[in-house]
Motif scaffolding. Structure first.
Motif, PDB file in Angstrom:
ATOM      1  N   PRO A 219      37.063  45.045  41.949  1.00  0.00           N
ATOM      2  CA  PRO A 219      36.253  44.478  40.854  1.00  0.00           C
ATOM      3  C   PRO A 219      36.715  44.966  39.470  1.00  0.00           C
ATOM      4  O   PRO A 219      36.658  44.228  38.488  1.00  0.00           O
ATOM      5  N   ASP A 220      37.203  46.229  39.430  1.00  0.00           N
ATOM      6  CA  ASP A 220      37.692  46.773  38.159  1.00  0.00           C
ATOM      7  C   ASP A 220      38.989  46.079  37.740  1.00  0.00           C
ATOM      8  O   ASP A 220      39.202  45.786  36.558  1.00  0.00           O
ATOM      9  N   VAL A 221      39.853  45.835  38.709  1.00  0.00           N
ATOM     10  CA  VAL A 221      41.102  45.117  38.429  1.00  0.00           C
ATOM     11  C   VAL A 221      40.791  43.701  37.955  1.00  0.00           C
ATOM     12  O   VAL A 221      41.410  43.181  37.028  1.00  0.00           O
ATOM     13  N   GLN A 222      39.812  43.067  38.586  1.00  0.00           N
ATOM     14  CA  GLN A 222      39.417  41.716  38.190  1.00  0.00           C
ATOM     15  C   GLN A 222      38.914  41.706  36.739  1.00  0.00           C
ATOM     16  O   GLN A 222      39.261  40.819  35.958  1.00  0.00           O
ATOM     17  N   ARG A 223      38.112  42.711  36.399  1.00  0.00           N
ATOM     18  CA  ARG A 223      37.576  42.792  35.037  1.00  0.00           C
ATOM     19  C   ARG A 223      38.697  42.991  34.026  1.00  0.00           C
ATOM     20  O   ARG A 223      38.716  42.360  32.963  1.00  0.00           O
ATOM     21  N   GLN A 224      39.657  43.869  34.368  1.00  0.00           N
ATOM     22  CA  GLN A 224      40.789  44.108  33.478  1.00  0.00           C
ATOM     23  C   GLN A 224      41.585  42.823  33.271  1.00  0.00           C
ATOM     24  O   GLN A 224      42.010  42.495  32.152  1.00  0.00           O
ATOM     25  N   THR A 225      41.765  42.063  34.362  1.00  0.00           N
ATOM     26  CA  THR A 225      42.524  40.817  34.279  1.00  0.00           C
ATOM     27  C   THR A 225      41.817  39.806  33.396  1.00  0.00           C
ATOM     28  O   THR A 225      42.440  39.131  32.564  1.00  0.00           O
ATOM     29  N   GLU A 226      40.524  39.690  33.559  1.00  0.00           N
ATOM     30  CA  GLU A 226      39.754  38.748  32.747  1.00  0.00           C
ATOM     31  C   GLU A 226      39.811  39.122  31.272  1.00  0.00           C
ATOM     32  O   GLU A 226      39.905  38.250  30.401  1.00  0.00           O
ATOM     33  N   ASN A 227      39.770  40.429  30.993  1.00  0.00           N
ATOM     34  CA  ASN A 227      39.874  40.881  29.603  1.00  0.00           C
ATOM     35  C   ASN A 227      41.236  40.528  29.010  1.00  0.00           C
ATOM     36  O   ASN A 227      41.341  40.118  27.851  1.00  0.00           O
ATOM     37  N   MET A 228      42.288  40.702  29.825  1.00  0.00           N
ATOM     38  CA  MET A 228      43.634  40.359  29.360  1.00  0.00           C
ATOM     39  C   MET A 228      43.737  38.872  29.055  1.00  0.00           C
ATOM     40  O   MET A 228      44.301  38.453  28.030  1.00  0.00           O
ATOM     41  N   LEU A 229      43.204  38.039  29.943  1.00  0.00           N
ATOM     42  CA  LEU A 229      43.262  36.592  29.749  1.00  0.00           C
ATOM     43  C   LEU A 229      42.496  36.184  28.491  1.00  0.00           C
ATOM     44  O   LEU A 229      42.940  35.305  27.738  1.00  0.00           O
ATOM     45  N   ASP A 230      41.377  36.828  28.260  1.00  0.00           N
ATOM     46  CA  ASP A 230      40.603  36.536  27.046  1.00  0.00           C
ATOM     47  C   ASP A 230      41.403  36.905  25.782  1.00  0.00           C
ATOM     48  O   ASP A 230      41.413  36.159  24.807  1.00  0.00           O
ATOM     49  N   ASP A 231      42.069  38.068  25.830  1.00  0.00           N
ATOM     50  CA  ASP A 231      42.868  38.488  24.687  1.00  0.00           C
ATOM     51  C   ASP A 231      44.020  37.517  24.438  1.00  0.00           C
ATOM     52  O   ASP A 231      44.354  37.202  23.281  1.00  0.00           O
ATOM     53  N   LEU A 232      44.657  37.055  25.507  1.00  0.00           N
ATOM     54  CA  LEU A 232      45.767  36.112  25.379  1.00  0.00           C
ATOM     55  C   LEU A 232      45.304  34.779  24.797  1.00  0.00           C
ATOM     56  O   LEU A 232      46.001  34.165  23.980  1.00  0.00           O
ATOM     57  N   LYS A 233      44.113  34.337  25.213  1.00  0.00           N
ATOM     58  CA  LYS A 233      43.593  33.077  24.692  1.00  0.00           C
ATOM     59  C   LYS A 233      43.289  33.174  23.214  1.00  0.00           C
ATOM     60  O   LYS A 233      43.484  32.219  22.452  1.00  0.00           O
ATOM     61  N   LYS A 234      42.799  34.338  22.763  1.00  0.00           N
ATOM     62  CA  LYS A 234      42.442  34.522  21.360  1.00  0.00           C
ATOM     63  C   LYS A 234      43.635  34.374  20.442  1.00  0.00           C
ATOM     64  O   LYS A 234      43.520  33.920  19.293  1.00  0.00           O
ATOM     65  N   ILE A 235      44.812  34.789  20.916  1.00  0.00           N
ATOM     66  CA  ILE A 235      46.011  34.677  20.081  1.00  0.00           C
ATOM     67  C   ILE A 235      46.859  33.481  20.503  1.00  0.00           C
ATOM     68  O   ILE A 235      48.034  33.363  20.121  1.00  0.00           O
ATOM     69  N   LYS A 236      46.234  32.613  21.341  1.00  0.00           N
ATOM     70  CA  LYS A 236      46.880  31.351  21.738  1.00  0.00           C
ATOM     71  C   LYS A 236      48.193  31.578  22.466  1.00  0.00           C
ATOM     72  O   LYS A 236      49.203  30.917  22.138  1.00  0.00           O
TER      73      LYS A 236
END
Length: 236
Positions: A219-236
């Motif tokens: 679950p922690d790895v999943q959360r880290q991955t989701e955070n990374m994807l969110d950061d990537l989307k923010k900078i397009k």
């Protein structure tokens, strides 16, 4: 642009010191290589064609390196002949001159790359033997301090590299693949690293985070991955 090269310019190193209103001081390149920069500096002279010619006629190192016929030929060459036969030399002569600001910056980044690539401690740059080596090879080059190399130069290079990776990823029309892995560094810290893979297989190092104080269950790895994807989307 500075003073244009003239006949015999290849045999001198121009210093950043004014000899008069029109010329800077220079030292004989043959004296530098034959003895030392300090000895050549003690015999510095104004950068004029006449003074260079006069110095070379009496330079023991110039005479040792060239036969009498070669000396006569060199000293008699015209401007046109010297420039025509030494174009490739002039393209790289900055190594024997004080570096311009942009050249110094590039030199410092090359030193940083070599340091990281070889796994050297930043203190190597202040080693007396290293300083002696650079002074022998390029007497006028200025080595950065350990503090400057590990501080400002490293920070600037990291910033430029990050921006370059970001721009490459943003220009990827087919999207990128996020891949990650975990490991422990030499300090026994748990590192969660990620890379971006382009559609043609280029790997862009993206981030490395210390997660030593966090659990590493799925679950922690999943959360880290989701955070990374969110950061990537923010900078397009």
């Amino acid at each position: 642009m500075g003073k244009q090269p003239y006949r015999l310019s290849e045999f001198i190193i121009v210093l950043d010191e004014k000899a008069n209103k029109s010329n800077k001081f220079c030292v004989c390149q043959e004296c530098v290589f034959g003895s030392s920069f300090d000895e050549a500096y003690n015999d510095k002279f104004a950068n004029t064609q006449e003074l260079v010619h006069q110095h070379l006629k009496n330079c023991i190192y110039f005479k040792q390196k060239n036969s009498e016929s070669e000396q006569a030929e060199i000293l008699a060459k015209s401007n046109k002949e010297v420039l025509a036969t030494n174009n490739s030399l002039y393209e790289n002569r900055y190594l024997l001159w004080p570096l311009e600001e942009d050249q110094q910056k590039n030199f410092e980044q090359l030193l940083l790359k070599a340091t990281v690539s070889c796994g050297w401690a930043f203190s190597w740059i202040e080693n007396p033997e290293v300083k002696a080596l650079f002074e022998f090879l390029f007497p006028l080059v200025k080595l950065p301090s350990r503090k400057l190399l590990s501080g400002q130069i490293l920070a600037e290079y990291a910033k430029n590299t990050t921006e370059s990776i970001k721009e490459t990823a943003q220009n990827e029309t087919n999207g990128v693949t996020l891949a990650y892995d975990g490991w422990k560094n030499i300090k026994k810290e748990s590192i969660f690293g990620s890379v971006l893979i382009t559609s043609i297989g280029n790997i862009l190092v993206w981030s490395a985070e210390n997660i030593s104080n966090e659990c590493t269950r799925w679950p922690d790895v999943q959360r880290q991955t989701e955070n990374m994807l969110d950061d990537l989307k923010k900078i397009k």
